[in-house]
Scaffold this active site. Sequence first.
Site, mmCIF file in Angstrom:
data_model
loop_
_atom_site.group_PDB
_atom_site.id
_atom_site.type_symbol
_atom_site.label_atom_id
_atom_site.label_comp_id
_atom_site.label_asym_id
_atom_site.label_seq_id
_atom_site.Cartn_x
_atom_site.Cartn_y
_atom_site.Cartn_z
ATOM 1 N N THR A 55 0.881 -1.119 0.160
ATOM 2 C CA THR A 55 0.320 -0.179 0.103
ATOM 3 C C THR A 55 0.936 0.944 -0.227
ATOM 4 O OG1 THR A 55 -1.286 1.046 1.397
ATOM 5 C CG2 THR A 55 0.159 -0.394 2.740
ATOM 6 N N ASP A 56 0.250 2.696 -0.364
ATOM 7 C CA ASP A 56 0.635 3.634 -0.701
ATOM 8 C C ASP A 56 0.866 3.956 1.169
ATOM 9 O OD1 ASP A 56 -1.789 4.477 -0.054
ATOM 10 O OD2 ASP A 56 -1.664 5.759 -1.698
ATOM 11 N N GLU A 57 0.028 3.444 1.858
ATOM 12 C CA GLU A 57 0.247 4.158 2.855
ATOM 13 C C GLU A 57 1.387 4.217 4.159
ATOM 14 O OE1 GLU A 57 -3.463 4.069 5.567
ATOM 15 O OE2 GLU A 57 -4.295 3.548 3.553
ATOM 16 N N TYR A 84 -1.838 -0.405 11.425
ATOM 17 C CA TYR A 84 -2.429 -0.847 9.669
ATOM 18 C C TYR A 84 -0.568 -0.825 8.767
ATOM 19 C CZ TYR A 84 -3.206 -1.427 4.584
ATOM 20 O OH TYR A 84 -3.004 -1.895 3.564
ATOM 21 N N LYS A 88 2.397 -2.989 7.393
ATOM 22 C CA LYS A 88 2.468 -3.656 6.148
ATOM 23 C C LYS A 88 4.254 -3.035 6.005
ATOM 24 C CE LYS A 88 0.397 -4.798 3.011
ATOM 25 N NZ LYS A 88 0.403 -5.926 2.830
#
Length: 354
Positions: free
Chosen positions: A134-136, A160, A164
């Site tokens: 993810t870009d997060e 989260y 990741k």
Amino acid sequence: MTLLVTGGAGFIGSNFVLDWLADPSAEPVVTLDALTYAGNRANLASLGGDARHTFVHGDIGDRALVDRLLAEHRPRAIVHFAAESHVDRSIHGPGAFIKTNVEGTFTLLEAARAYWGALQGEAKAAFRFHHVSTDEVYGSLKADDPPFAETNPYEPNSPYSASKAASDHLVRAWHHTYGLPVLTTNCSNNYGPLHFPEKLIPLVIVNALAGKPLPIYGDGRQIRDWLYVKDHCSGIRAVLAGGRLGETYNIGGWNEMANIDIVKTVCGLLDELKPDPAGKYERLITYVTDRPGHDRRYAIDARKIERELGWRPAETFATGIRKTVAWYLANAEWVSQVQSGAYRDWIDTQYMSR
């Protein structure tokens, strides 16, 4: 040869499996999914009777099971979607995110390393471990910052995204230390068919149709890049086919929009496609207390994947969101089935107290 797809009954994973097997000449797929709250075998119902698809109910953290599947099916690639993926749930219960995203990825990597190490010749050269992220992991951007590139430092801000980020680092380390042939993709916010209705777009659609409040965090001006899920799947296929080993590729939709503008767009489409006699759907918008540590802006620079692999998204936001709203209107039974008692309890916990 075969693909082993983890998390293949979830939102993005099931779209990937369905798209992959839509090609009559595609390799068979083994789907491994733990069927947690967001995993749904009904997502893959259209593959019933297709000899090219095998579904296995199980956990990526079960090393004996993963070893058995690798030995039995001899996959030429593992495409790893399986993850806990909802920021709000990670705030309420971070332990599940560490267990699945970190420990589960570690177990999968070790199983893949042992399997790959025993391969010979062309089979060993062709094997890939594709990690979907993810870009997060990159943190938050200011209004005038350039979009996230693959070289951005990691600055995760939620349990989260931290979990990741940890899994991304493990994948990188297993490549550099052990030579495992890995690929990593970091995507922006996905939307489209089969999306579990806890995330913004499906939640707005199902709540609006039920005449319920449309909860908007804070001022609603948080900005995200939006990627139609089938475009994400085509990007993954491009990287799996031609990506350079050990490299990361950002997959984005080139669609930066504020959350409140997304909600108003969905409301406008519903006004057009399924008007409510009670009035415009925007009347249901309700502002609620913001999420703790809510990142203000994400944006993806997807030039690397275009430059190296020729990939660009096929959908604009306007075309993708219309397809998405139309899918939910045409699949009311699917929506009803996933809105279980546990789902209703979660929505009450997450939004009613705000």
